[in-house]
Design a protein around this motif. Sequence first.
Motif, PDB file in Angstrom:
ATOM      1  N   HIS A  41     -11.919  36.734  38.316  1.00  0.00           N
ATOM      2  CA  HIS A  41     -12.605  37.606  37.353  1.00  0.00           C
ATOM      3  C   HIS A  41     -13.929  36.901  37.031  1.00  0.00           C
ATOM      4  O   HIS A  41     -14.119  36.374  35.927  1.00  0.00           O
ATOM      5  N   ARG A  65     -13.048  47.049  40.572  1.00  0.00           N
ATOM      6  CA  ARG A  65     -11.891  46.386  39.936  1.00  0.00           C
ATOM      7  C   ARG A  65     -10.642  46.864  40.648  1.00  0.00           C
ATOM      8  O   ARG A  65     -10.365  48.067  40.705  1.00  0.00           O
ATOM      9  N   GLN A  89     -16.026  37.597  33.854  1.00  0.00           N
ATOM     10  CA  GLN A  89     -15.396  37.051  32.655  1.00  0.00           C
ATOM     11  C   GLN A  89     -15.688  35.547  32.549  1.00  0.00           C
ATOM     12  O   GLN A  89     -16.026  35.042  31.478  1.00  0.00           O
ATOM     13  N   ARG A 103     -20.012  39.607  27.772  1.00  0.00           N
ATOM     14  CA  ARG A 103     -19.807  40.304  29.050  1.00  0.00           C
ATOM     15  C   ARG A 103     -21.050  41.146  29.370  1.00  0.00           C
ATOM     16  O   ARG A 103     -21.502  41.206  30.504  1.00  0.00           O
ATOM     17  N   ALA A 117      -7.321  50.192  34.576  1.00  0.00           N
ATOM     18  CA  ALA A 117      -7.918  50.487  33.262  1.00  0.00           C
ATOM     19  C   ALA A 117      -8.885  49.378  32.830  1.00  0.00           C
ATOM     20  O   ALA A 117      -8.786  48.238  33.288  1.00  0.00           O
ATOM     21  N   SER A 118      -9.791  49.746  31.936  1.00  0.00           N
ATOM     22  CA  SER A 118     -10.731  48.759  31.404  1.00  0.00           C
ATOM     23  C   SER A 118     -11.387  49.284  30.135  1.00  0.00           C
ATOM     24  O   SER A 118     -11.684  50.476  30.037  1.00  0.00           O
ATOM     25  N   THR A 119     -11.612  48.393  29.200  1.00  0.00           N
ATOM     26  CA  THR A 119     -12.466  48.714  28.038  1.00  0.00           C
ATOM     27  C   THR A 119     -13.768  47.920  28.133  1.00  0.00           C
ATOM     28  O   THR A 119     -14.855  48.472  28.204  1.00  0.00           O
ATOM     29  N   ARG A 120     -13.635  46.577  28.170  1.00  0.00           N
ATOM     30  CA  ARG A 120     -14.805  45.733  28.160  1.00  0.00           C
ATOM     31  C   ARG A 120     -15.635  45.852  29.442  1.00  0.00           C
ATOM     32  O   ARG A 120     -16.851  45.993  29.402  1.00  0.00           O
ATOM     33  N   THR A 121     -14.971  45.781  30.577  1.00  0.00           N
ATOM     34  CA  THR A 121     -15.715  45.712  31.833  1.00  0.00           C
ATOM     35  C   THR A 121     -16.492  46.998  32.072  1.00  0.00           C
ATOM     36  O   THR A 121     -17.686  46.984  32.377  1.00  0.00           O
ATOM     37  N   CYS A 138      -9.973  36.536  26.702  1.00  0.00           N
ATOM     38  CA  CYS A 138     -10.823  37.531  27.359  1.00  0.00           C
ATOM     39  C   CYS A 138     -10.612  38.934  26.802  1.00  0.00           C
ATOM     40  O   CYS A 138     -11.471  39.790  26.957  1.00  0.00           O
ATOM     41  N   LEU A 139      -9.463  39.156  26.141  1.00  0.00           N
ATOM     42  CA  LEU A 139      -9.062  40.462  25.615  1.00  0.00           C
ATOM     43  C   LEU A 139      -8.825  41.462  26.764  1.00  0.00           C
ATOM     44  O   LEU A 139      -9.477  41.344  27.789  1.00  0.00           O
ATOM     45  N   PRO A 140      -7.901  42.422  26.618  1.00  0.00           N
ATOM     46  CA  PRO A 140      -7.169  42.753  25.407  1.00  0.00           C
ATOM     47  C   PRO A 140      -6.055  41.742  25.145  1.00  0.00           C
ATOM     48  O   PRO A 140      -5.438  41.233  26.085  1.00  0.00           O
ATOM     49  N   GLU A 199     -12.885  42.267  38.883  1.00  0.00           N
ATOM     50  CA  GLU A 199     -11.572  41.615  38.738  1.00  0.00           C
ATOM     51  C   GLU A 199     -10.621  42.050  39.846  1.00  0.00           C
ATOM     52  O   GLU A 199     -10.394  43.236  40.069  1.00  0.00           O
TER      53      GLU A 199
END
Length: 347
Positions: free
Chosen positions: A155, A118, A158, A335, A57-61, A307-309, A150
Amino acid sequence: MLTKSLKGRDFISLRDFSKQEIITILETALALKTDLAMGRKHKLLDGKTLFMLFFNASTRTRNSFESGIFQLGGHGNFLQPSATRLPTLEGEDVPYKTERISDVARVLSGMGDAIAIRILGDAVNWSYDKGLRIIKEFAKWATIPVINMEDNIYHPCQGMADVMTMWELFGRDLRGLKLGVTWTYSGSTKKPIAPHHDVMYAASFFGANIIYTKPPELRIDPEIEKAIKENVEANGGTYQTSDNIEDAFVDADIVYGKNHVCLDLLPPFQKEPKFDEMAKLFDKYKDWIVNEKYMKLAKSQSKYMHCLPCERGMEVTDEVMDGPQAAVWMEAENRLHAQKAIMALTM
Ligand code: CP
């Protein structure tokens, strides 16, 4: 001259790049950030395609790569293993369910301009280096750049965004700046260690005084720790560790506080991951949290990075996350700019 040397290069680990090459990427990222703010559009990757293969899973990347390639005039093609045949290493073939990485990499090379991957954690059954081996296998066969989004160890995107954020906040020369990197508690036992590795490795190029604090049972990868030590020595900084969380905060300019897995309870140190044992271990350290009390030990102008989350109430309090010291939104936005630079220079 330097730009030319990055064209066609894979971006798998920061350790593959010289300090000057890292500076080139960061300067490009800052220029692209300014140009975006000024409405100056660059179609540097007009008509180009980035394949984005996400095993996790990813939001930012995902969103930063997809927005980034779009802003540069190209197209991001999101690939999920469940919606394709699983790209696998030799010896792991399942008829018509998997496809050798050697074949997938060459097929994608004929259709687009870079492959970003990733793959970590559950996707590789917690084999520490398998994600990296898979990314390197893609790079071996692809004739287009391969970008690491990642794995369990690195990473790098990041790390670049983190140092870009430090440059913007404190200037390009990080000598004399104290970077406190601390482990914090989480209710999850699956949070990666790669961001810890790469924030410290990236900052080590610019002479920061780094301290890594963690409970005594935890550590980062000793090979990466050695590389960080060598780098700080070459660039005028220091590196220390401590088992006292307060040491990350006292007089710090930046506190980077985030949970990470216990390496010693995962393969190759264990036959199977010992997550129950890890949860019990983590529960002993619930007071390892970034809060206002600890942040008061840092300099008044200090910043908090992650780096979040993040797990609010476990890794960091709402007061710090939503307070004036949080640099996490800038860090997340960077990012986008850092990866646009990586794509523009390598593709
Ligand atoms: N920091 C980071 O990589 O975020 P995502 O997992 O949401 O991509």
